[in-house]
Design a protein around this motif. Structure first.
Motif, PDB file in Angstrom:
ATOM      1  N   TYR A  14       0.858  -1.181   0.000  1.00 22.84           N
ATOM      2  CA  TYR A  14       0.000   0.000   0.000  1.00 22.84           C
ATOM      3  C   TYR A  14       0.893   1.230   0.000  1.00 22.84           C
ATOM      4  CZ  TYR A  14      -4.019   2.952   1.028  1.00 22.84           C
ATOM      5  OH  TYR A  14      -5.016   3.901   0.956  1.00 22.84           O
ATOM      6  N   GLN A  15       0.411   2.327  -0.585  1.00 24.68           N
ATOM      7  CA  GLN A  15       1.178   3.568  -0.478  1.00 24.68           C
ATOM      8  C   GLN A  15       0.276   4.746  -0.145  1.00 24.68           C
ATOM      9  OE1 GLN A  15       3.249   3.576  -4.311  1.00 24.68           O
ATOM     10  NE2 GLN A  15       1.941   5.225  -5.002  1.00 24.68           N
ATOM     11  N   TYR A  16       0.857   5.735   0.502  1.00 20.78           N
ATOM     12  CA  TYR A  16       0.108   6.914   0.940  1.00 20.78           C
ATOM     13  C   TYR A  16       1.024   8.122   0.770  1.00 20.78           C
ATOM     14  CZ  TYR A  16      -2.040  10.307   4.092  1.00 20.78           C
ATOM     15  OH  TYR A  16      -2.602  11.446   4.616  1.00 20.78           O
ATOM     16  N   LYS A  17       0.456   9.223   0.234  1.00 23.08           N
ATOM     17  CA  LYS A  17       1.271  10.408  -0.064  1.00 23.08           C
ATOM     18  C   LYS A  17       0.620  11.639   0.557  1.00 23.08           C
ATOM     19  CE  LYS A  17       3.201  12.417  -4.317  1.00 23.08           C
ATOM     20  NZ  LYS A  17       3.145  12.273  -5.778  1.00 23.08           N
ATOM     21  N   GLN A  18       1.448  12.514   1.120  1.00 21.76           N
ATOM     22  CA  GLN A  18       0.904  13.781   1.604  1.00 21.76           C
ATOM     23  C   GLN A  18       1.970  14.871   1.512  1.00 21.76           C
ATOM     24  OE1 GLN A  18      -0.404  13.800   5.675  1.00 21.76           O
ATOM     25  NE2 GLN A  18       1.449  12.853   6.476  1.00 21.76           N
ATOM     26  N   HIS A  28       5.485   3.806   1.627  1.00 22.12           N
ATOM     27  CA  HIS A  28       5.177   2.483   1.087  1.00 22.12           C
ATOM     28  C   HIS A  28       5.130   1.515   2.263  1.00 22.12           C
ATOM     29  CE1 HIS A  28       5.969   3.246  -3.219  1.00 22.12           C
ATOM     30  NE2 HIS A  28       6.911   4.064  -2.807  1.00 22.12           N
ATOM     31  N   THR A 116       2.904  10.137   8.540  1.00 19.78           N
ATOM     32  CA  THR A 116       2.740   9.580   7.190  1.00 19.78           C
ATOM     33  C   THR A 116       2.714   8.055   7.254  1.00 19.78           C
ATOM     34  OG1 THR A 116       3.917  11.500   6.273  1.00 19.78           O
ATOM     35  CG2 THR A 116       3.652   9.597   4.827  1.00 19.78           C
ATOM     36  N   GLN A 119      -0.677   6.885   8.870  1.00 18.73           N
ATOM     37  CA  GLN A 119      -1.799   7.001   7.935  1.00 18.73           C
ATOM     38  C   GLN A 119      -1.752   5.872   6.908  1.00 18.73           C
ATOM     39  OE1 GLN A 119      -4.022   9.100   9.205  1.00 18.73           O
ATOM     40  NE2 GLN A 119      -5.145   8.647   7.371  1.00 18.73           N
ATOM     41  N   CYS A 120      -0.557   5.575   6.422  1.00 22.07           N
ATOM     42  CA  CYS A 120      -0.374   4.518   5.422  1.00 22.07           C
ATOM     43  C   CYS A 120      -0.813   3.165   5.995  1.00 22.07           C
ATOM     44  CB  CYS A 120       1.093   4.477   4.988  1.00 22.07           C
ATOM     45  SG  CYS A 120       1.415   3.314   3.647  1.00 22.07           S
ATOM     46  N   GLN A 123      -4.634   2.684   6.555  1.00 18.24           N
ATOM     47  CA  GLN A 123      -5.449   2.477   5.354  1.00 18.24           C
ATOM     48  C   GLN A 123      -5.078   1.201   4.598  1.00 18.24           C
ATOM     49  OE1 GLN A 123      -5.319   6.031   2.908  1.00 18.24           O
ATOM     50  NE2 GLN A 123      -5.717   7.364   4.653  1.00 18.24           N
ATOM     51  N   ALA A 124      -3.932   0.621   4.917  1.00 13.06           N
ATOM     52  CA  ALA A 124      -3.441  -0.551   4.177  1.00 13.06           C
ATOM     53  C   ALA A 124      -4.310  -1.783   4.435  1.00 13.06           C
ATOM     54  CB  ALA A 124      -1.994  -0.839   4.590  1.00 13.06           C
TER      55      ALA A 124
END
Length: 199
Positions: A14-18, A28, A116, A119-120, A123-124
């Motif tokens: 999973y990846q998350y960006k902010q 990642h 960060t 949060q990642c 949601q993963a």
């Protein structure tokens, strides 16, 4: 069961960006089962043009983190704390930062990297982690079909089968069901089958 005792594992990457004060943070989260896999993923995902590639992983009792040039303790350690706080195992988190020109200070960096990563992971896709044992069952052709049908009662998964003078089934089984499965295999084959636990 107390939620705090449940350990989780990722069911996929999973990846998350902010963006935080003009810096871009890309996290990642990757499921890993060995340190070799950790190094393969880091090699594959790290971005050499980015300012920092900070990471942490936990696999059972093994864990490490790296600040990759950020002030000591402001990146890798906060990522590792997120893994521990959210009760994850067999996970690597890499947080890549592109510096946007505004310094965040030590507290800001800890919040940015930790936030960060958190949060990642939140949601993963994940599932409860159930420790598994790997074993091989050696049996005759005549016992093969019966054993194959019965081992599923113990949530065992067949990962490979080899047919030679006898049949070898490589399986994974939840640790807490291993002894019962072992006894059942011997019982069904009147002691003829052999169960060998993998190292």
């Amino acid at each position: 069961m107390d939620k705090n005792n449940i350990i989780y594992q990722l069911t996929g990457p999973y990846q998350y960006k902010q963006e935080i004060k003009k810096s871009i943070f890309l996290a990642h989260a990757i499921p890993v089962v060995s340190e070799d896999q950790v190094h393969e993923w880091l090699h594959k995902l790290r971005v050499s043009e980015a300012t920092h590639n900070c990471w942490a992983y936990r696999i059972g009792q093994k864990y490490r983190s790296d600040d990759d040039g950020e002030p000591s303790g402001t990146a890798g350690r906060p990522i590792l704390q997120v893994i521990e706080k959210q009760n994850f195992d067999q996970v690597l988190i890499l947080v890549i930062r592109w510096f946007g020109g505004i310094k965040l200070g030590a507290g800001g960096l800890i919040r940015a990297y930790g936030g960060t990563a958190a949060q990642c992971l939140r949601q993963a896709p994940c599932a409860e982690y159930i420790p598994q044992k790997t074993a091989s069952i050696l049996c005759s052709f005549s016992d093969h079909a019966l054993l194959k049908a019965r081992i599923t009662e113990y949530d065992a998964q067949i990962i490979a089968e080899e047919f030679g003078a006898e049949v070898e089934m490589k399986i994974t089984v939840p640790e807490d069901a291993y002894n019962a499965l072992y006894d059942r295999v011997l019982d069904l084959t009147r002691g003829q089958a052999v169960v060998i636990e993998a190292d």
